[in-house]
Structures are given as structure tokens and as C-alpha cells.
Design a protein around this motif. Structure first.
Motif, PDB file in Angstrom:
ATOM      1  N   GLN A 198       0.831  -1.210   0.000  1.00 53.49           N
ATOM      2  CA  GLN A 198       0.000   0.000   0.000  1.00 53.49           C
ATOM      3  C   GLN A 198       0.865   1.260   0.000  1.00 53.49           C
ATOM      4  O   GLN A 198       0.589   2.245   0.686  1.00 53.49           O
ATOM      5  CB  GLN A 198      -0.964  -0.006   1.189  1.00 53.49           C
ATOM      6  N   GLY A 199       1.962   1.172  -0.770  1.00 50.27           N
ATOM      7  CA  GLY A 199       2.836   2.327  -0.951  1.00 50.27           C
ATOM      8  C   GLY A 199       3.842   2.563   0.149  1.00 50.27           C
ATOM      9  O   GLY A 199       4.606   3.533   0.087  1.00 50.27           O
ATOM     10  N   SER A 200       3.897   1.682   1.149  1.00 45.85           N
ATOM     11  CA  SER A 200       4.795   1.910   2.287  1.00 45.85           C
ATOM     12  C   SER A 200       6.194   1.336   2.083  1.00 45.85           C
ATOM     13  O   SER A 200       7.124   1.663   2.828  1.00 45.85           O
ATOM     14  CB  SER A 200       4.182   1.319   3.558  1.00 45.85           C
ATOM     15  N   VAL A 201       6.370   0.451   1.084  1.00 45.96           N
ATOM     16  CA  VAL A 201       7.664  -0.181   0.838  1.00 45.96           C
ATOM     17  C   VAL A 201       8.055   0.059  -0.613  1.00 45.96           C
ATOM     18  O   VAL A 201       7.237  -0.102  -1.528  1.00 45.96           O
ATOM     19  CB  VAL A 201       7.608  -1.701   1.119  1.00 45.96           C
ATOM     20  N   GLU A 202       9.321   0.411  -0.795  1.00 45.39           N
ATOM     21  CA  GLU A 202       9.806   0.705  -2.138  1.00 45.39           C
ATOM     22  C   GLU A 202      11.127  -0.015  -2.369  1.00 45.39           C
ATOM     23  O   GLU A 202      11.978  -0.076  -1.472  1.00 45.39           O
ATOM     24  CB  GLU A 202       9.996   2.213  -2.308  1.00 45.39           C
ATOM     25  N   ALA A 203      11.305  -0.575  -3.561  1.00 44.68           N
ATOM     26  CA  ALA A 203      12.566  -1.224  -3.920  1.00 44.68           C
ATOM     27  C   ALA A 203      13.579  -0.172  -4.335  1.00 44.68           C
ATOM     28  O   ALA A 203      13.238   0.830  -4.962  1.00 44.68           O
ATOM     29  CB  ALA A 203      12.335  -2.225  -5.044  1.00 44.68           C
ATOM     30  N   VAL A 204      14.852  -0.415  -3.992  1.00 43.98           N
ATOM     31  CA  VAL A 204      15.948   0.487  -4.364  1.00 43.98           C
ATOM     32  C   VAL A 204      16.903  -0.277  -5.288  1.00 43.98           C
ATOM     33  O   VAL A 204      17.424  -1.337  -4.918  1.00 43.98           O
ATOM     34  CB  VAL A 204      16.709   0.977  -3.119  1.00 43.98           C
ATOM     35  N   VAL A 205      17.092   0.243  -6.481  1.00 44.12           N
ATOM     36  CA  VAL A 205      18.002  -0.395  -7.432  1.00 44.12           C
ATOM     37  C   VAL A 205      19.440  -0.141  -6.990  1.00 44.12           C
ATOM     38  O   VAL A 205      19.855   1.006  -6.799  1.00 44.12           O
ATOM     39  CB  VAL A 205      17.780   0.141  -8.860  1.00 44.12           C
ATOM     40  N   VAL A 206      20.204  -1.217  -6.834  1.00 44.02           N
ATOM     41  CA  VAL A 206      21.600  -1.080  -6.398  1.00 44.02           C
ATOM     42  C   VAL A 206      22.589  -1.427  -7.511  1.00 44.02           C
ATOM     43  O   VAL A 206      23.765  -1.099  -7.420  1.00 44.02           O
ATOM     44  CB  VAL A 206      21.882  -1.958  -5.158  1.00 44.02           C
ATOM     45  N   GLU A 207      22.099  -2.085  -8.561  1.00 43.43           N
ATOM     46  CA  GLU A 207      23.006  -2.441  -9.657  1.00 43.43           C
ATOM     47  C   GLU A 207      22.196  -2.753 -10.920  1.00 43.43           C
ATOM     48  O   GLU A 207      21.110  -3.335 -10.837  1.00 43.43           O
ATOM     49  CB  GLU A 207      23.859  -3.663  -9.298  1.00 43.43           C
ATOM     50  N   THR A 208      22.725  -2.337 -12.067  1.00 45.83           N
ATOM     51  CA  THR A 208      22.186  -2.770 -13.358  1.00 45.83           C
ATOM     52  C   THR A 208      23.316  -3.391 -14.156  1.00 45.83           C
ATOM     53  O   THR A 208      24.471  -2.957 -14.042  1.00 45.83           O
ATOM     54  CB  THR A 208      21.574  -1.594 -14.140  1.00 45.83           C
ATOM     55  N   ASP A 209      23.001  -4.382 -14.940  1.00 47.80           N
ATOM     56  CA  ASP A 209      24.008  -5.081 -15.734  1.00 47.80           C
ATOM     57  C   ASP A 209      23.380  -5.457 -17.065  1.00 47.80           C
ATOM     58  O   ASP A 209      22.347  -6.124 -17.094  1.00 47.80           O
ATOM     59  CB  ASP A 209      24.490  -6.336 -14.996  1.00 47.80           C
ATOM     60  N   GLU A 210      24.000  -5.037 -18.150  1.00 51.42           N
ATOM     61  CA  GLU A 210      23.465  -5.312 -19.477  1.00 51.42           C
ATOM     62  C   GLU A 210      23.765  -6.718 -19.962  1.00 51.42           C
ATOM     63  O   GLU A 210      23.232  -7.164 -20.969  1.00 51.42           O
ATOM     64  CB  GLU A 210      24.020  -4.300 -20.496  1.00 51.42           C
ATOM     65  N   ALA A 211      24.646  -7.447 -19.260  1.00 48.60           N
ATOM     66  CA  ALA A 211      25.060  -8.761 -19.782  1.00 48.60           C
ATOM     67  C   ALA A 211      25.321  -9.740 -18.655  1.00 48.60           C
ATOM     68  O   ALA A 211      26.426 -10.250 -18.475  1.00 48.60           O
ATOM     69  CB  ALA A 211      26.315  -8.612 -20.648  1.00 48.60           C
ATOM     70  N   THR A 212      24.302  -9.997 -17.858  1.00 49.07           N
ATOM     71  CA  THR A 212      24.400 -11.003 -16.808  1.00 49.07           C
ATOM     72  C   THR A 212      24.244 -12.399 -17.419  1.00 49.07           C
ATOM     73  O   THR A 212      23.356 -12.633 -18.223  1.00 49.07           O
ATOM     74  CB  THR A 212      23.305 -10.791 -15.744  1.00 49.07           C
ATOM     75  N   ILE A 213      25.117 -13.304 -17.027  1.00 50.26           N
ATOM     76  CA  ILE A 213      25.028 -14.687 -17.505  1.00 50.26           C
ATOM     77  C   ILE A 213      24.145 -15.480 -16.548  1.00 50.26           C
ATOM     78  O   ILE A 213      24.433 -15.581 -15.363  1.00 50.26           O
ATOM     79  CB  ILE A 213      26.426 -15.345 -17.581  1.00 50.26           C
TER      80      ILE A 213
END
Length: 216
Positions: A198-213
Motif C-alpha cells: 500500500q505504498g509503504s515499501v519501495e525497492a531500491v536499485v543497487v546495480e544494473t548489468d546489461e550482460a548477466t550470464i
């Protein structure tokens, strides 16, 4: 047909080898994942060194996927067009990228002719690709979610339901869950998390990877 943005880019997951015999000649096909031209050349040199007394070592490799590939093949002393091209054609038709194949031939005393060589080299590559394990190279997002303990079980189910891979959990005043998602599926997870909490929890992006195996 156009691939969807989240379609996996297939690559070898490990090295593989297969052998074919045609009219007393041995065709030993070795395949491996390679991500640069330098790595492909190193792999080809290693196979050559492993079979120093072979008659031919025919290489074919494709680096990358789609419109950004580097492709190479060589006949290594076989009649022009009878070895490298058919080997490369099979590799390119497999849908794999970042892959190198070397077909090592021990001549058995019987000439195979142009058509026979084309079939033999193509079939040798087909044999090794049939036993080659696959993995996928995909764009991913790693995110952390800090949530109350009351939401933990539903949060785990939410991660799994969106194809996420749980990387760890830390327990303090609240629980912090870290998970990796395919980039194309992450927005739906983030939206579902907002709805769940209900809007009280939000995910935080810590890493992006264009080529994860990732294994298939």
C-alpha cells in the motif's frame, strides 16, 4: 520475427566436445564460450596445441548477437569453401552468440570430395552443438527491499512470481531482501510491491548489468 526486448541472448554455458568419423577421418569438434576476438584466438590456439599432430584445425566463431556480431572462419588448408564456411553456417544458424568452435581433422586416407567435406564439417559442428550446454546473457536489475517482517513471506512469493533470484536476506529491525530480476520484468515487480505494501515499501536499485550470464 523480431525478438522481444527480454528475449535471452543464448551463449554456451561451458565447453563441450564431440567426435564424428567419416571414411576413416576423425572430426573432433570443440566448442566454448568466448566474449572477445582475443579470447576466440586463444581458444583456437589451445585446441591446436592439444592436437599438434592433426591434419587440419578449422575454426569458426561468432562474437556478440544480432546486428553487432563479429564472425570469422578459416579453411586451414582444406579446399576453399569446404570447411570454414559450412562450420560457420551451422554456428550462425544455431542462434548462439559468443561462441567459438574448432573442428580438428585427422585425415584417414580417403578423400571425401567437396560435398563430403562440406557435410562432414557441418555435421561435426552440429554434433558438438547438440551436447553444448546453454546459458542466457540478459540485462538485469539488482534491487534491495527493506520491509516489515509481516510482509516477508508475501515478499518472497512476489520476487519468485516475477522471475526474481533472491540473493540474500538480512534481519534487523526490519528484513532487507536483495534480489536480481531481468530488466524487462523489474518494473512490474516494483509496481506489485507498491500495491502489496500500500505504498509503504519501495525497492531500491543497487546495480544494473546489461550482460548477466544466467543458466537456462
Amino acid at each position: 520475427m523480431t525478438d522481444r526486448p527480454d528475449s535471452p541472448l543464448l551463449i554456451p554455458a561451458a565447453e563441450a566436445r564431440a567426435e564424428l568419423r567419416v571414411s576413416n577421418s576423425r572430426f573432433i569438434a570443440t566448442a566454448a564460450p568466448v566474449f572477445t576476438v582475443e579470447a576466440a584466438r586463444g581458444f583456437i590456439s589451445r585446441v591446436r596445441a592439444e592436437f599438434p599432430d592433426a591434419t587440419h584445425h578449422v575454426p569458426a566463431y561468432v562474437i556478440g548477437h544480432g546486428a553487432t556480431t563479429i564472425a570469422h572462419c578459416h579453411d586451414d588448408g582444406e579446399p576453399a569453401g569446404t570447411a570454414g564456411r559450412p562450420a560457420l553456417a551451422v554456428v550462425q544458424g544455431s542462434g548462439l552468440g559468443d561462441v567459438a568452435v574448432v573442428v580438428t581433422r585427422y585425415f584417414g586416407g580417403t578423400k571425401l570430395g567437396t560435398g563430403g567435406l562440406v557435410r562432414a564439417y557441418g555435421d561435426a559442428v552440429k554434433e558438438v552443438l547438440a551436447v553444448l550446454p546453454r546459458a542466457a546473457k540478459v540485462a538485469t536489475v539488482t534491487a534491495m527491499v527493506e520491509a516489515p517482517y509481516a510482509l516477508l513471506e508475501r515478499l518472497r512469493l512476489l520476487v519468485a512470481g516475477h522471475g526474481g533470484l533472491a540473493l540474500g536476506e538480512e534481519f534487523a529491525a526490519e528484513v532487507t531482501l536483495t534480489a536480481r530480476f531481468r530488466a524487462a520484468r523489474y518494473p512490474a515487480f516494483a509496481a506489485a510491491l507498491q500495491e502489496l505494501s500500500q505504498g509503504s515499501v519501495e525497492a531500491v536499485v543497487v546495480e544494473t548489468d546489461e550482460a548477466t550470464i544466467m543458466p537456462l
